[in-house]
Design an enzyme around this catalytic site. Structure first.
Site, PDB file in Angstrom:
ATOM      1  N   CYS A 155       0.850  -1.315   0.124  1.00 12.80           N
ATOM      2  CA  CYS A 155      -0.034  -0.041  -0.151  1.00 12.80           C
ATOM      3  C   CYS A 155       0.697   1.340  -0.086  1.00 12.80           C
ATOM      4  O   CYS A 155       0.313   2.414  -0.057  1.00 12.80           O
ATOM      5  CB  CYS A 155      -0.920   0.027   1.107  1.00 12.80           C
ATOM      6  SG  CYS A 155      -1.753  -1.480   1.482  1.00 12.80           S
TER       7      CYS A 155
ATOM      8  N   HIS B  17      -2.861   8.347   5.446  1.00 12.41           N
ATOM      9  CA  HIS B  17      -3.168   6.869   4.934  1.00 12.41           C
ATOM     10  C   HIS B  17      -4.804   6.479   5.096  1.00 12.41           C
ATOM     11  O   HIS B  17      -5.409   5.987   4.181  1.00 12.41           O
ATOM     12  CB  HIS B  17      -2.319   5.964   5.553  1.00 12.41           C
ATOM     13  CG  HIS B  17      -2.231   4.465   4.912  1.00 12.41           C
ATOM     14  ND1 HIS B  17      -2.120   4.305   3.490  1.00 12.41           N
ATOM     15  CD2 HIS B  17      -2.520   3.573   5.312  1.00 12.41           C
ATOM     16  CE1 HIS B  17      -2.022   3.006   2.891  1.00 12.41           C
ATOM     17  NE2 HIS B  17      -2.503   2.367   4.212  1.00 12.41           N
TER      18      HIS B  17
ATOM     19  N   GLU C 294      -1.902   5.558  13.241  1.00 14.99           N
ATOM     20  CA  GLU C 294      -1.389   6.829  12.306  1.00 14.99           C
ATOM     21  C   GLU C 294      -1.654   8.020  13.067  1.00 14.99           C
ATOM     22  O   GLU C 294      -0.810   8.934  13.117  1.00 14.99           O
ATOM     23  CB  GLU C 294      -2.247   6.744  10.922  1.00 14.99           C
ATOM     24  CG  GLU C 294      -1.538   7.833  10.098  1.00 14.99           C
ATOM     25  CD  GLU C 294      -2.302   7.994   8.534  1.00 14.99           C
ATOM     26  OE1 GLU C 294      -1.549   8.626   8.093  1.00 14.99           O
ATOM     27  OE2 GLU C 294      -3.272   7.259   8.459  1.00 14.99           O
TER      28      GLU C 294
ATOM     29  N   LYS D 298      -9.671   8.208   1.297  1.00 22.88           N
ATOM     30  CA  LYS D 298     -10.146   6.718   1.027  1.00 22.88           C
ATOM     31  C   LYS D 298     -11.257   6.744   1.766  1.00 22.88           C
ATOM     32  O   LYS D 298     -12.385   5.783   1.213  1.00 22.88           O
ATOM     33  CB  LYS D 298      -9.318   5.679   1.975  1.00 22.88           C
ATOM     34  CG  LYS D 298      -8.014   5.721   1.317  1.00 22.88           C
ATOM     35  CD  LYS D 298      -7.031   4.480   2.228  1.00 22.88           C
ATOM     36  CE  LYS D 298      -5.538   4.452   1.572  1.00 22.88           C
ATOM     37  NZ  LYS D 298      -4.807   5.467   1.683  1.00 22.88           N
TER      38      LYS D 298
ATOM     39  N   HIS E  57      -9.568   2.393  -1.142  1.00 24.56           N
ATOM     40  CA  HIS E  57      -8.261   2.070  -0.795  1.00 24.56           C
ATOM     41  C   HIS E  57      -7.701   1.297  -1.984  1.00 24.56           C
ATOM     42  O   HIS E  57      -7.861   0.409  -2.364  1.00 24.56           O
ATOM     43  CB  HIS E  57      -7.806   0.933   0.443  1.00 24.56           C
ATOM     44  CG  HIS E  57      -6.246   1.035   0.621  1.00 24.56           C
ATOM     45  ND1 HIS E  57      -5.399   1.419  -0.086  1.00 24.56           N
ATOM     46  CD2 HIS E  57      -5.712   0.551   1.844  1.00 24.56           C
ATOM     47  CE1 HIS E  57      -4.405   1.218   0.492  1.00 24.56           C
ATOM     48  NE2 HIS E  57      -4.425   0.699   1.612  1.00 24.56           N
TER      49      HIS E  57
ATOM     50  N   PHE F  28       1.445  -3.053   4.076  1.00 28.74           N
ATOM     51  CA  PHE F  28       1.439  -4.202   4.729  1.00 28.74           C
ATOM     52  C   PHE F  28       3.148  -4.560   4.670  1.00 28.74           C
ATOM     53  O   PHE F  28       3.842  -4.374   3.668  1.00 28.74           O
ATOM     54  CB  PHE F  28       0.814  -5.354   3.940  1.00 28.74           C
ATOM     55  CG  PHE F  28      -0.529  -5.684   4.117  1.00 28.74           C
ATOM     56  CD1 PHE F  28      -1.146  -4.799   5.137  1.00 28.74           C
ATOM     57  CD2 PHE F  28      -1.296  -6.764   3.589  1.00 28.74           C
ATOM     58  CE1 PHE F  28      -2.874  -4.919   5.579  1.00 28.74           C
ATOM     59  CE2 PHE F  28      -2.565  -6.761   4.165  1.00 28.74           C
ATOM     60  CZ  PHE F  28      -3.341  -5.828   5.061  1.00 28.74           C
TER      61      PHE F  28
END
Length: 409
Positions: A160, A300, A311, A333, A338, A397
């Protein structure tokens, strides 16, 4: 060291197949998430996604022959790159033009289809174009061919964080003199039963059936992310080169941070120290925060229980509590889902436009505040603000963290 600016933008997204449509819908809080229409969903555990709408390759300069020999992820990259190059009106020595476009996976659809052929029909029926259609670097290769880019070309694959890392590494290549311009960003075409099954079974996806309340970054009701698809591409150019040809400049790329949690395959480190270090590194390289700076963070912000609170914690560590609470934060998002490897590219397009236009896109759907997510996430309605510096975060990830900093020109 060279200065680096953005001179062109291209985007193919769930809320618009060009930059202007994407931006208008983003600041107006248009939700691109809906029930999946491109594939049957009767047997799928998740039935919603943020798909492209009415994407026509021909309208983006991609002919029928190219369509037949490319996976959708490559076509999305080519479409966005074509728009960005047209927008930039770039003229550069081909040896000094590079391509840094990555994808989290590559050709999901192609991999699946050719695997089915192997199982049902035998190895002799696998397409001779299988490998050069599905490999993750082939979007960059197609873009390089289309635009005669002979310079440094480095497709990045960091889940990502792919798009953000691709743009950050492109920034460094120009800053250190290895290229005059680079076509940079990310692309992904992952709305497919294979990816939906994998993400759903790992408990990463929202399993609800209400598109309006599916992607809920920073809301205490959040229950997972929503798959999106598309591409975001930026033309990064050395400042003096851009100035000499009279190019318009959206923003200056001025900092980049790249760290790894080294903690878990999918979960972020709850201590949040390494994403904080990526943010701090990008801000420090950008010259730090000045007394008159107004900072915006394109988060994110996936809408997963662990990501959003981690975050938020990282932002506080990187900035300190006082500055963090004065900072505007939002998650695209909430509207586009995403986009995996494309997320960073699309979100940096949005970040550049935030600086240019002085409008911060909202985090839609944010109605029930999570006590652990207690910053200003610009809920539900865009806000006019004279942002002078912005960072865009991506946390992938594998613990891959990326942050790119932009300054207003």
């Amino acid at each position: 060291m060279k200065r680096v600016v953005i001179t062109g933008l291209g985007a193919v997204t769930p809320i618009g197949n060009d930059v202007q449509t994407f931006w208008n819908n983003l600041i107006n809080g248009v939700n691109g998430i809906d029930f999946i229409k491109s594939i049957p969903t009767d047997d799928l555990p998740v039935k919603i996604a943020a798909e492209l709408k009415d994407f026509d390759p021909k309208a983006h300069g991609i002919d029928a022959s190219t369509v037949r020999r490319t996976d959708p992820f490559a076509r999305y990259a080519m479409a966005a790159a074509n728009e960005a190059m047209k927008d930039s009106q770039l003229e550069v020595n081909p040896d000094r033009l590079g391509v840094y476009i990555g994808s989290g996976i590559g050709g999901w659809k192609t991999i699946y289809n050719e695997s089915v052929k192997l199982e049902k029909e035998g190895i002799q029926w696998i397409s001779p174009l299988f490998i050069p259609t599905m490999i993750a670097n082939i979007a960059a290769a197609n873009v390089a061919i289309a635009h005669n880019a002979h310079g440094p070309t480095l497709p990045v694959v960091t889940a990502c964080a792919t798009g953000t890392h691709a743009i950050g590494e492109a920034f460094r290549a120009i800053k250190h003199g290895y290229a005059d311009a680079i076509i940079a960003g990310g692309t992904e075409a992952a709305v497919h039963p294979l990816s939906i099954g994998g993400f759903a079974n790992s408990k990463a996806l929202d399993r609800g059936n209400d598109p309006a309340n599916a992607s809920l970054p920073f809301d205490k009701r959040r229950a997972g992310f929503v798959l999106g698809e598309g591409a975001g591409i930026l033309i990064l150019e050395e400042y003096e080169h851009a100035k000499a040809r009279g190019a318009k400049m959206y923003a200056e790329v001025c900092g980049y941070g790249n760290t790894c949690d080294a903690h878990h395959l999918t979960a972020p480190d709850p201590e949040a120290l390494t994403p904080a270090k990526a943010m701090r590194a990008a801000i420090d390289e950008a010259g730090g925060l000045q007394a008159n700076d107004l900072l915006y963070i394109n988060a994110h912000g996936t809408g997963t229980p662990l990501n959003d609170k981690t975050e938020t914690k990282a932002i506080k560590i990187a900035l300190g509590e006082d500055v963090a609470r004065k900072t505007l934060v939002s998650s695209n998002k909430s509207m586009i889902g995403h986009l995996l490897g494309a997320a960073g590219g699309v979100e940096l397009v949005a970040t550049a436009l935030t600086l240019l236009n002085g409008i911060v896109p909202p985090t839609i759907g944010l109605k029930e505040t999570d006590p652990e997510c207690d910053l200003d996430y610009v809920p539900n309605k865009a806000r006019k603000a004279d942002v002078t510096i912005a960072i865009s975060n991506s946390l992938g990830f594998g613990g891959h963290n990326g942050t790119v900093a932009l300054r207003k020109i």
